[in-house]
Scaffold this motif. Structure first.
Motif: not given
Length: 502
Positions: A144-158, A242-249
């Motif tokens: 989850x920690x890695x997913x959150x980090x990569x998500x913020x990177x994805x939001x920035x770059x893509x 993808x994030x909806x069921x993977x991390x806390x609310x």
């Protein structure tokens, strides 16, 4: 009592001996198997995770059953032994996780650990799989920690830094192309069905009518195809799903706020480019279309999109600093009027709380876009000169002398009325065709068209009031020929393509 304690000590020694023997027997085999699974899995991380977890679940269950053949009570000694066996899962997969880059794989790993392993297996056999559950929980937190980090990177770059290609901004050409392809496909399908029906019996013809009825009722507009969505919008929605069921609310709410904000900013930039390259109407329809998509697609998420933002207010600090500069003579005063002491007491920044609601932000942006489109559409139908003249005349203070002004002579107003009427007849059909092409929903088209219609009627009504109050003679009023609201409504209905769905 002493005998009981000696018995407890002996039992503990037996359990430790048992655990030590079992560790020496199967420990190396388990670690070797886990290494082989990691090697065989290669880049298929999800398959490797399932295989490794399934293997350790079977090992834990077998060890649990064997242990209870000798002992009737599970102790910390045995739990630590099982946990040491399961730790190899963490040791072999964590290096893999921290180097993963793709959100799809990380999200699937979260689903595997959270849903398949913890909820389906561990929760149903807590006693035997508690040690495995602890390791899986630790591993899930890392994923989850890695997913959150990569998500913020994805939001920035893509999303935030996404640079649209000419094809991404080719509106309305893309929609026209897809509409043409859709019509060709529908025509070919209709011809093939007709040829089949022509050689069939009467019964087969009736069956063919029943089968083709739902198809004929659907419009199949290209505006509804996911592939036609602007890439940042599509990526934002896929990311949130993808994030909806993977991390806390609470974490999801923060990510959703960031993602939707960046997405709307990028859509606004694309809108500006389309408006510059094509027209303001195309740019605004593009923005309305994608904001409607965002609002519709985030509705199913059963979560509150509101987050609390904390910020520091330095306004008092600025004021106190200015006062400090003005009171230099009292900087080192030993009295209660010491300027430095006043600065420290009065100049501390304040913490302010602000509630951010990304769902309301989408609605607010959509409202602004619709209002802008309605205004541009009204000017497109009425003409800029008509609107400017009416606005200027309404601001004229001496209404009874209005007819004497050269810029609102009866001949000029008559020309403006004729020009506006001609513009409505010429441009209304094209405007409604554009709305249909972008929105592809009769109810939405009607809701958006209704204020445009009211504005057009209102423009003529305003002009009519100015004519009545401006001192124009009956002959001049006849020359101007301003239509009544009923006549304007009939004119709009005669050339309108938009109607509410039954």
């Amino acid at each position: 009592m002493r005998l009981f304690l000696r018995y407890e000590d002996a039992l503990t020694e037996c359990q430790q001996c048992y655990v030590s023997v079992r560790e020496s027997l199967i420990g190396p085999s388990v670690r070797k198997t886990m290494s082989e699974l990691a090697w065989k899995g290669g880049y298929d991380h999800c398959s490797h995770m399932r295989s490794a977890c399934a293997f350790l679940i079977h090992v834990s269950q077998d060890e649990h059953r064997l242990y209870h053949q000798f002992f009737d009570r599970q102790t910390d000694v045995f739990n630590k032994y099982l946990e040491s066996l399961c730790t190899c899962l963490y040791d072999t997969t964590r290096p893999m996780v921290i180097h993963m880059k793709y959100l799809e794989s990380l999200a699937e790993l979260c689903s595997i650990l959270r849903l398949e392993m913890l909820q389906e297996h561990v929760s149903n056999n807590r006693e035997a799989l508690s040690a495995f559950g602890n390791i899986a929980e630790r591993l899930l937190q890392d994923v989850q920690e890695r997913l959150i980090f990569r998500t913020y990177m994805y939001l920035k770059t893509d999303i935030a830094e996404y640079k649209p290609s000419p094809g991404d901004l080719a509106y309305p050409e893309k929609l026209h192309m897809m509409q043409s392809l859709n019509e060709q496909e529908r025509s070919a399908l209709s011809e093939s069905r007709s040829s089949l029906v022509s050689v069939g019996s009467a019964t087969s013809q009736e069956v063919a009518k029943i089968n083709t009825a739902p198809y004929n009722m659907s419009e199949g507009s290209p505006a509804d195809l996911h592939g036609m969505w602007y890439p940042p919008v599509r990526r934002t929605l896929v990311c949130l799903s993808r994030m909806y069921r993977c991390v806390e609310r609470p974490i999801f709410q923060g990510i959703a706020q960031e993602a939707l904000t960046l997405c709307m900013e990028n859509v606004q930039q694309a809108t500006n480019q389309i408006s510059a390259n094509k027209s303001a109407l195309d740019g605004e329809m593009f923005q309305i279309k994608h904001l409607l998509i965002l609002r519709e697609q985030i509705a199913p998420f059963q979560v509150d999109f509101t987050i609390k933002s904390m910020s520091l207010d330095f306004s008092k600090t600025k004021t106190a600093a200015i006062q400090l500069i003005n009171k230099k003579s009292r900087l080192f005063s030993l009295s209660s009027n010491n300027a430095l002491l006043e600065f420290l007491l009065e100049g501390s920044p304040e913490v302010r709380e602000q509630w951010l609601d990304s769902r309301k932000d989408v609605d607010r942006s959509l409202k602004v876009s619709c209002e802008s489109f309605i205004g541009h559409a009204t000017r497109h139908l009425m003409g800029a000169q008509f609107m400017m003249t009416v606005d200027k005349a309404e601001n004229w203070t001496l209404k009874e002398t209005l007819h004497e002004q050269p810029w609102v002579k009866a001949e000029i107003l008559a020309e403006l009325v004729q020009s506006a009427t001609k513009s409505i007849k010429t441009n209304l059909t094209g405007l409604q065709t554009t709305m249909k092409l972008y929105l592809a929903n009769r109810d939405t088209e009607f809701i958006l068209y209704r204020p445009i219609k009211n504005n057009v009627i209102g423009c003529f009504t305003r002009l009519q009031h100015l004519i009545f109050s401006g001192g124009y003679t009956q002959e001049e009023q006849s020359l101007i020929g301003c239509p009544t609201p009923e006549q304007v409504s009939i004119l709009l209905s005669s050339v309108s393509l938009v109607a509410p769905s039954p």
